[in-house]
Write an enzyme that holds these catalytic residues in place. Sequence first.
Site, mmCIF file in Angstrom:
data_model
loop_
_atom_site.group_PDB
_atom_site.id
_atom_site.type_symbol
_atom_site.label_atom_id
_atom_site.label_comp_id
_atom_site.label_asym_id
_atom_site.label_seq_id
_atom_site.Cartn_x
_atom_site.Cartn_y
_atom_site.Cartn_z
ATOM 1 N N SER A 263 -7.042 9.599 -11.534
ATOM 2 C CA SER A 263 -5.700 9.083 -11.305
ATOM 3 C C SER A 263 -4.909 9.053 -12.599
ATOM 4 C CB SER A 263 -5.766 7.672 -10.722
ATOM 5 O OG SER A 263 -6.167 6.781 -11.740
ATOM 6 N N LYS A 264 -3.599 9.016 -12.415
ATOM 7 C CA LYS A 264 -2.726 8.955 -13.577
ATOM 8 C C LYS A 264 -3.028 7.674 -14.356
ATOM 9 C CE LYS A 264 0.842 11.177 -10.883
ATOM 10 N NZ LYS A 264 2.127 11.077 -10.244
#
Length: 505
Positions: A255-256
């Site tokens: 994920s970012k």
Amino acid sequence: MQSQNHDKIEEGIRVRFAPSPTGYLHIGGARTAIYNWLFAKKHNGVFILRIEDTDVERSTADSIKGIIDGLNWLGIDWDEGPYFQSKYIEEHKNAALRLVESGHAYKCFCTKEELDVKRQASLAAKRSVQYDWTCRRLSPETIAAKEAQGLPYVIRFKVPDQQGGICVHDAVYGPIEKQYEDIEDFVISRSDGSPLYLLSNAVDDIRDGITHVIRGQDGLANTPRQVLIYEALGARCPVFAHMPLTLDLKKRKISKRTHGELVSVQFYRDHGFLSWALVNFLVLLGWHTSDDREIFSREELIDAFSLEGIGRANSIFNYTPGDPKFFTDPKALSINSHFLRTLPIEKIAELVKDEFVKEGIWNPVYDGDKRRWFLSTLNLIRSRFHTLKDFPYLGRAYFSEDFPVDPKALKKRVLNYPNLKELMPQLADRMEQIEDWTLQTTEEAVRDFIQGLEEKPGIIINAIRTSVTGQLAGPGIFDVLTAIGKERVIKRLRRVPELFEEIQE
Ligand code: GLU
């Protein structure tokens, strides 16, 4: 249990990539785009780019640009769009009202406070916390009265009041069942009239004629409710194909938030990846052929791709932030190096030129009278490289006098042998005599020089390599000498005593 079955692939395939523009294009999003794009290409279908920008607070113009630039760089081209979800809000609102008119949805006047109280009571009594249908049971007169008073309302979907449920045949996960009684009467439109994402997404898919929804596994939870919306709007359900998650070595979802820039497409571009190599790597995160093939050309991949090849097991992105050895999954690097080695050298030259320009070591003669030399030198050095960045860094000695010397190589190959301080300049003298500088003449000169010495040939050869390239390893030494050229080789050999001095200072 009612059931949708869409196993058969039909004509007129239409798929979409529907990113929410709330950050850069990350590798998970890129993988979704790639799967959709491949599926469309394979079936002569249409691939649509739809930007789901209805979350105005989180959507940014920068992010939209990042997504478009990222897809362009990857070579993932779309046939329609970009469409912007925010342009269709009226259509989404109308759909909600239509559902009320057709009896598939109803206005709910319960206030947040009332709902909270009920929720707490249900929790205390260990009952289901689903909405209790208060407003579903209102008479038309009561509804009209509440509306006349101007009371705000949300619109809730009326989940069928009957036994059974929804069964969606996901092309990857198989039958996904959900009992009606386990689905709350969900909100499709807020009290200010704005539609909820679940509704907008389904309405857009219907308008865009989407036949297959290929998206991340996190969309699975929405699917039964979206199927209800499709049916209530009298539309045909698309085939759903959810892709497995990608986890890092610590089993965290990529994920970012956790992995930051490291998982952006831009990161790979900035680190010297070939765009096709990244596509090839990403497609393998969750999809495989029966023979587990790893390298594909564009045509081969389009030909090989199928939804059946998407696995259910979460794929592993073999990387943990902070790993000092690699800046990404070693498989990504090995795929990139494969393409660096095998793409037409003219193509590599074009990409290397950009890197050289950025580094300030581009020389126009590489496009002019030294073109042949440039291409053959790139061809010589590329076999050991992993990224385009290796050309101006590890390969810098071929193109610039200002090249880095690997300190480990220097110590191991040169400084450990003090007699090289004299031998290397002597070798330079010997090499001065070469008239026609070729593979053969350089080899003869070196062999000739070595013969009269007590030092082992390997030590001399290794020392030459490190002195003229700054590296520990590389292509065959006589190829290296030929490529670097007489003048520069001699100059670098004469400089060896200075390397000893520098270390003493
Ligand atoms: N905008 C959604 C997302 O970025 C897309 C969901 C879908 O593909 O249906 O997750």
